[in-house]
Design an enzyme around this catalytic site. Structure first.
Site, short mmCIF file in Angstrom:
data_model
loop_
_atom_site.label_atom_id
_atom_site.label_comp_id
_atom_site.label_asym_id
_atom_site.label_seq_id
_atom_site.Cartn_x
_atom_site.Cartn_y
_atom_site.Cartn_z
N LYS A 1 0.83 -1.26 -0.05
CA LYS A 1 0.13 -0.01 0.07
C LYS A 1 0.89 1.22 0.02
CE LYS A 1 -4.45 0.83 0.05
NZ LYS A 1 -5.58 -0.28 -0.24
N1 GLU Z 1 -7.09 -0.12 -3.53
C1 GLU Z 1 -8.04 -1.50 -3.94
C2 GLU Z 1 -8.03 -2.21 -2.68
O1 GLU Z 1 -7.88 -1.81 -1.68
C3 GLU Z 1 -7.38 -1.73 -5.22
C4 GLU Z 1 -5.84 -2.63 -4.88
C5 GLU Z 1 -5.37 -2.84 -6.46
O2 GLU Z 1 -6.17 -3.05 -7.56
O3 GLU Z 1 -4.26 -3.16 -6.38
O4 GLU Z 1 -8.19 -3.41 -2.89
#
Ligand code: GLU
Length: 426
Positions: free
Chosen positions: A119
């Site tokens: 993240k």
């Molecule tokens: N931000 C999204 C999540 O929390 C998508 C993450 C992604 O597609 O890599 O799942």
């Protein structure tokens, strides 16, 4: 925007002492206990692989220089490249990004796609910044984290307050350093190698899982009442999909407050109203309520689709929904989980309910690596197959071991990553 509602207001309903890391660590421990993992494996699986903190100086439109703090944290890469979004929000902290990175490891494992978890985040208020400032911020942040990114290392995506435009700047900046590399990021515009269906994926995926949950519990979906906290990218597509299934959307919230209508909110009027005024409140035929009130409404399905820690020990006793489907990441604290379990409220966990987005990110990544693109119908059909399979796995595990859906989901996810670590000989 992959914007689970901007939900600064939602955050205000959280207990001040909540730390999202307590959520991941408690859920991990419950799973590790069931799996009988030894202390070394536990340490390995919970220690982030790599944490990068960057200072991001940006020249603002008024000529002044402001330094923002940004992070990219890779939690685990045993099963594949680290994967996860980047959020822009004033409340971003290192602990929040750590917890969200870990949640991505369990999410990608649960739906069994070949990624680990990561993240990123920048502590900033994107609503107070111009597009040009956001572009400069994104490019500078990218230039400082690009050393640890790459299609086989770490692949970012949208999250709260970031969107296809932000991913384009990231893609362009990464490509300046490394050459044309569309697979370095997902959630791009379709014109630049994004996947059809990616924008809708998290919300539609959540709706598919709600449908499966209701079927499993023997409750009708048509006519079910829904309260939805967060009406950004995720919440808005979930609302549309559930309304198509015949659900009545009783209330929706954004960061500035919520609206309620016992007759059901007219989505065809809501979205233009929100686009024109910047908020849901003021919509004709609705009553203004607070974000906290929304969570406590009597309804069949409560969908937190904004920020973490909004269901906590301070309000869990007052929740009157029959089921909760977590389209946000980490919305429920461990104390609240215990209360909800005692009260017989089924909770469909975030690492499952919100997995549609990263699943279609996986399809985007494979399409970029192959330079061969799919029809939208294929994207949605493949996403549904993956989500329904993960749902069945969770339900069967929960039933056979008499545990909550959350503990079942974490147990499946942790087991796979532990196995991958062991095979790789860490
Ligand atoms: N931000 C999204 C999540 O929390 C998508 C993450 C992604 O597609 O890599 O799942």
């Amino acid at each position: 925007m992959e914007n689970r509602g901007t939900a600064i207001g939602a955050k205000a309903t959280a207990e001040p002492t909540e730390n999202p890391r307590d959520i991941t660590s408690t859920n991990f421990r419950l799973a590790a206990d069931r799996l009988g993992l030894d202390a070394e494996t536990r340490t390995l699986l919970t220690t982030p692989f790599r944490e990068l903190r960057v200072e991001v100086p940006v020249r603002l439109d008024d000529g002044s220089l402001k330094v923002f703090l940004g992070y990219r944290i890779q939690h685990n890469g045993a099963r594949g490249p680290a994967k996860g979004g980047i959020r822009y929000h004033p409340a971003v902290t290192v602990d929040e990004v750590r917890a969200l990175a870990e949640a991505m490891t369990w999410k990608t494992s649960l739906v069994n796609i070949p990624f680990g978890g990561a993240k990123g985040g920048i502590a900033c208020d994107p609503h107070a910044m111009s597009q040009r400032e956001l572009e400069r911020l994104t490019r500078k942040y990218t230039s400082r984290i690009q050393v640890i990114l790459g299609p086989y290392r770490d692949v970012p995506a949208p999250d709260v307050n970031t969107n296809a435009q932000v991913m384009t700047w990231l893609f362009d900046e990464y490509s300046l350093h490394h050459g044309y590399t569309p697979a370095c990021v997902t959630g791009k515009p379709v014109e630049l190698g994004g996947s059809l269906g990616r924008e809708q994926a998290t919300g539609y995926g959540a709706a598919i899982l709600v449908r499966e949950l209701m079927r499993e519990l023997g409750r009708p979906l048509a006519g079910a009442t829904v309260a939805l906290q967060g009406i950004g990218n995720v919440g808005s597509y979930a609302a549309r999909a559930l309304a198509r299934e015949g659900c009545r959307i009783l209330a929706v919230a954004d960061s500035k407050g919520a609206v309620f209508s016992s007759k059901g909110i007219d989505l065809a009027a809501l979205f233009p109203h929100k686009a024109a005024t910047g908020k849901v409140q003021g919509l004709a035929g609705t009553e203004a309520i607070s974000n906290g009130d929304l969570l406590e409404l009597e309804c069949d399905i409560l969908i937190p689709a904004a920020l973490e820690c909004v269901i906590h020990r301070g309000n869990a006793e007052r929740i009157r929904a029959k089921v909760i489907a977590e389209a946000a990441n980490l919305p429920t604290t461990p104390d609240a989980d215990q209360i909800l379990e005692r009260r017989g409220i089924a909770v469909l966990p975030d690492i499952l309910t919100s997995a549609g987005g990263v699943t279609v990110s996986y399809f985007e990544w494979t399409q970029n690596l192959q330079q061969h693109f799919w029809e939208e119908s294929q994207v949605f059909a493949e996403m549904e197959k993956i989500l329904v399979k993960a749902f069945r796995n969770v339900v069967e595990r929960a039933r056979s071991e008499k545990i909550s859906y959350r503990t079942a989901a974490y147990t499946i996810a942790v087991e796979r990553v532990a196995r991958a670590e062991k095979l790789r000989g860490t």
